[in-house]
Design a protein around this motif. Sequence first.
Motif, PDB file in Angstrom:
ATOM      1  N   VAL A  69       0.902  -1.184   0.054  1.00  0.00           N
ATOM      2  CA  VAL A  69       0.091  -0.103   0.148  1.00  0.00           C
ATOM      3  C   VAL A  69       0.838   1.241   0.023  1.00  0.00           C
ATOM      4  O   VAL A  69       1.746   1.417   0.867  1.00  0.00           O
ATOM      5  N   LYS A  70       0.738   2.117  -1.114  1.00  0.00           N
ATOM      6  CA  LYS A  70       1.570   3.302  -1.054  1.00  0.00           C
ATOM      7  C   LYS A  70       0.724   4.640  -0.860  1.00  0.00           C
ATOM      8  O   LYS A  70      -0.638   4.580  -1.329  1.00  0.00           O
ATOM      9  N   HIS A  71       1.056   5.472   0.207  1.00  0.00           N
ATOM     10  CA  HIS A  71       0.235   6.836   0.369  1.00  0.00           C
ATOM     11  C   HIS A  71       1.224   7.847   0.698  1.00  0.00           C
ATOM     12  O   HIS A  71       2.289   7.782   1.566  1.00  0.00           O
ATOM     13  N   ASN A  72       0.938   8.992   0.012  1.00  0.00           N
ATOM     14  CA  ASN A  72       2.215  10.231   0.468  1.00  0.00           C
ATOM     15  C   ASN A  72       3.516   9.793   0.548  1.00  0.00           C
ATOM     16  O   ASN A  72       4.036  10.375   1.499  1.00  0.00           O
ATOM     17  N   GLY A  73       4.114   8.997  -0.520  1.00  0.00           N
ATOM     18  CA  GLY A  73       5.437   8.867  -0.307  1.00  0.00           C
ATOM     19  C   GLY A  73       6.023   7.773   0.671  1.00  0.00           C
ATOM     20  O   GLY A  73       7.210   7.651   0.890  1.00  0.00           O
ATOM     21  N   VAL A  74       5.063   6.999   1.179  1.00  0.00           N
ATOM     22  CA  VAL A  74       5.200   5.989   1.838  1.00  0.00           C
ATOM     23  C   VAL A  74       4.862   4.519   1.722  1.00  0.00           C
ATOM     24  O   VAL A  74       3.556   4.760   1.054  1.00  0.00           O
ATOM     25  N   VAL A  75       5.694   3.561   1.666  1.00  0.00           N
ATOM     26  CA  VAL A  75       5.019   2.242   1.201  1.00  0.00           C
ATOM     27  C   VAL A  75       4.971   1.462   2.476  1.00  0.00           C
ATOM     28  O   VAL A  75       6.068   1.320   3.352  1.00  0.00           O
ATOM     29  N   TYR A  76       3.897   0.638   2.587  1.00  0.00           N
ATOM     30  CA  TYR A  76       3.600  -0.332   3.725  1.00  0.00           C
ATOM     31  C   TYR A  76       3.500  -1.440   3.003  1.00  0.00           C
ATOM     32  O   TYR A  76       2.704  -2.007   2.313  1.00  0.00           O
ATOM     33  N   LEU A  77       4.419  -2.523   3.615  1.00  0.00           N
ATOM     34  CA  LEU A  77       4.272  -3.879   3.039  1.00  0.00           C
ATOM     35  C   LEU A  77       3.535  -4.745   4.066  1.00  0.00           C
ATOM     36  O   LEU A  77       3.739  -4.519   5.455  1.00  0.00           O
ATOM     37  N   CYS A  78       2.957  -5.792   3.654  1.00  0.00           N
ATOM     38  CA  CYS A  78       2.337  -6.732   4.417  1.00  0.00           C
ATOM     39  C   CYS A  78       3.192  -7.314   5.060  1.00  0.00           C
ATOM     40  O   CYS A  78       4.493  -7.713   4.421  1.00  0.00           O
ATOM     41  N   GLY A  79       3.181  -8.379   6.222  1.00  0.00           N
ATOM     42  CA  GLY A  79       4.065  -9.306   6.766  1.00  0.00           C
ATOM     43  C   GLY A  79       4.583 -10.127   5.818  1.00  0.00           C
ATOM     44  O   GLY A  79       3.915 -10.608   5.198  1.00  0.00           O
ATOM     45  N   GLN A  80       5.836 -10.188   5.653  1.00  0.00           N
ATOM     46  CA  GLN A  80       6.661 -11.377   4.950  1.00  0.00           C
ATOM     47  C   GLN A  80       7.014 -12.550   5.987  1.00  0.00           C
ATOM     48  O   GLN A  80       7.914 -12.226   6.902  1.00  0.00           O
ATOM     49  N   VAL A  81       7.046 -13.732   5.391  1.00  0.00           N
ATOM     50  CA  VAL A  81       7.638 -14.695   5.935  1.00  0.00           C
ATOM     51  C   VAL A  81       8.440 -15.383   4.850  1.00  0.00           C
ATOM     52  O   VAL A  81       8.385 -15.271   3.669  1.00  0.00           O
ATOM     53  N   GLY A  82       9.463 -16.454   5.385  1.00  0.00           N
ATOM     54  CA  GLY A  82       9.996 -17.247   4.173  1.00  0.00           C
ATOM     55  C   GLY A  82      10.349 -18.560   4.470  1.00  0.00           C
ATOM     56  O   GLY A  82       9.746 -19.350   5.268  1.00  0.00           O
ATOM     57  N   ALA A  83      10.967 -19.430   3.541  1.00  0.00           N
ATOM     58  CA  ALA A  83      10.853 -20.586   3.287  1.00  0.00           C
ATOM     59  C   ALA A  83      12.186 -21.153   3.971  1.00  0.00           C
ATOM     60  O   ALA A  83      13.235 -20.241   3.936  1.00  0.00           O
ATOM     61  N   GLY A  84      12.364 -22.554   4.502  1.00  0.00           N
ATOM     62  CA  GLY A  84      13.421 -22.835   5.120  1.00  0.00           C
ATOM     63  C   GLY A  84      13.109 -23.509   6.404  1.00  0.00           C
ATOM     64  O   GLY A  84      12.200 -23.443   6.993  1.00  0.00           O
ATOM     65  N   ASP A  85      14.195 -24.371   6.967  1.00  0.00           N
ATOM     66  CA  ASP A  85      14.332 -25.208   8.031  1.00  0.00           C
ATOM     67  C   ASP A  85      14.579 -24.149   9.220  1.00  0.00           C
ATOM     68  O   ASP A  85      14.154 -24.369  10.426  1.00  0.00           O
ATOM     69  N   THR A  86      15.585 -23.531   9.125  1.00  0.00           N
ATOM     70  CA  THR A  86      16.372 -22.542  10.141  1.00  0.00           C
ATOM     71  C   THR A  86      15.865 -21.055  10.163  1.00  0.00           C
ATOM     72  O   THR A  86      15.422 -20.702   9.123  1.00  0.00           O
ATOM     73  N   VAL A  87      15.828 -20.496  11.235  1.00  0.00           N
ATOM     74  CA  VAL A  87      15.654 -19.091  11.042  1.00  0.00           C
ATOM     75  C   VAL A  87      16.628 -18.182  10.216  1.00  0.00           C
ATOM     76  O   VAL A  87      16.073 -17.301   9.590  1.00  0.00           O
ATOM     77  N   ALA A  88      17.512 -18.655  10.230  1.00  0.00           N
ATOM     78  CA  ALA A  88      18.685 -17.874   9.100  1.00  0.00           C
ATOM     79  C   ALA A  88      18.099 -18.126   7.673  1.00  0.00           C
ATOM     80  O   ALA A  88      17.921 -17.175   6.959  1.00  0.00           O
ATOM     81  N   GLU A  89      17.695 -19.486   7.217  1.00  0.00           N
ATOM     82  CA  GLU A  89      17.262 -19.419   6.001  1.00  0.00           C
ATOM     83  C   GLU A  89      15.856 -18.654   5.939  1.00  0.00           C
ATOM     84  O   GLU A  89      15.712 -18.024   4.603  1.00  0.00           O
ATOM     85  N   GLN A  90      14.799 -18.833   6.721  1.00  0.00           N
ATOM     86  CA  GLN A  90      13.530 -17.972   6.666  1.00  0.00           C
ATOM     87  C   GLN A  90      13.957 -16.664   6.358  1.00  0.00           C
ATOM     88  O   GLN A  90      13.220 -15.681   5.915  1.00  0.00           O
ATOM     89  N   THR A  91      14.833 -16.005   7.510  1.00  0.00           N
ATOM     90  CA  THR A  91      15.210 -14.560   7.492  1.00  0.00           C
ATOM     91  C   THR A  91      15.652 -14.265   5.899  1.00  0.00           C
ATOM     92  O   THR A  91      15.166 -13.104   5.603  1.00  0.00           O
ATOM     93  N   ARG A  92      16.679 -14.979   5.635  1.00  0.00           N
ATOM     94  CA  ARG A  92      17.073 -14.580   4.186  1.00  0.00           C
ATOM     95  C   ARG A  92      16.049 -14.661   2.993  1.00  0.00           C
ATOM     96  O   ARG A  92      15.864 -13.675   2.110  1.00  0.00           O
ATOM     97  N   ASP A  93      15.237 -15.713   3.134  1.00  0.00           N
ATOM     98  CA  ASP A  93      14.264 -15.691   2.182  1.00  0.00           C
ATOM     99  C   ASP A  93      13.179 -14.612   2.322  1.00  0.00           C
ATOM    100  O   ASP A  93      12.715 -13.830   1.343  1.00  0.00           O
ATOM    101  N   CYS A  94      12.756 -14.434   3.475  1.00  0.00           N
ATOM    102  CA  CYS A  94      11.879 -13.241   3.970  1.00  0.00           C
ATOM    103  C   CYS A  94      12.260 -11.731   3.486  1.00  0.00           C
ATOM    104  O   CYS A  94      11.730 -10.852   2.746  1.00  0.00           O
ATOM    105  N   LEU A  95      13.615 -11.609   3.665  1.00  0.00           N
ATOM    106  CA  LEU A  95      14.291 -10.400   3.217  1.00  0.00           C
ATOM    107  C   LEU A  95      14.293 -10.125   1.833  1.00  0.00           C
ATOM    108  O   LEU A  95      14.373  -9.354   1.173  1.00  0.00           O
ATOM    109  N   SER A  96      14.585 -11.257   1.185  1.00  0.00           N
ATOM    110  CA  SER A  96      14.413 -11.098  -0.288  1.00  0.00           C
ATOM    111  C   SER A  96      13.214 -10.823  -0.659  1.00  0.00           C
ATOM    112  O   SER A  96      13.047 -10.157  -1.736  1.00  0.00           O
ATOM    113  N   ARG A  97      12.104 -11.189  -0.109  1.00  0.00           N
ATOM    114  CA  ARG A  97      10.833 -10.981  -0.628  1.00  0.00           C
ATOM    115  C   ARG A  97      10.514  -9.568  -0.289  1.00  0.00           C
ATOM    116  O   ARG A  97       9.890  -8.804  -0.939  1.00  0.00           O
ATOM    117  N   VAL A  98      10.990  -8.888   0.863  1.00  0.00           N
ATOM    118  CA  VAL A  98      10.683  -7.459   1.028  1.00  0.00           C
ATOM    119  C   VAL A  98      11.616  -6.945   0.082  1.00  0.00           C
ATOM    120  O   VAL A  98      10.818  -5.845  -0.414  1.00  0.00           O
TER     121      VAL A  98
END
Length: 114
Positions: free
Chosen positions: A15-44
């Motif tokens: 959602v974009k408004h007045n020069g600000v973008v709001y993203l919905c919550g992103q999750v990622g794939a993987g077995d470890t929190v590191a893998e999920q965080t990397r995937d999540c940040l890639s989606r972000v």
Amino acid sequence: MIERMETGQRMSKIVKHNGVVYLCGQVGAGDTVAEQTRDCLSRVEALLEQAGSSPDRILQAIVWLADMADFDEMNAVWDAWVPEGHAPARACGEARLARPELRVEIIVTAACDA
């Protein structure tokens, strides 16, 4: 003007408004929190690009962990990803996430081209 992108019945991914973008919550794939965080940040990063923004324009991030014991592992990935000198305001807490296999969810607000 409010612009909604990738909108479904329940939510918009962007959602974009007045020069600000709001993203919905992103999750990622993987077995470890590191893998999920990397995937999540890639989606972000992909959503920010689609919205006309980038990681160096993030204003705020909210990180939810299923277990705060994963804090250091998630932070190692986060710290390597955030552009130097552009760390956003950030909060991190523990929450039960939507599915038991999920270990991290990240919500981002960033500046964007109006």
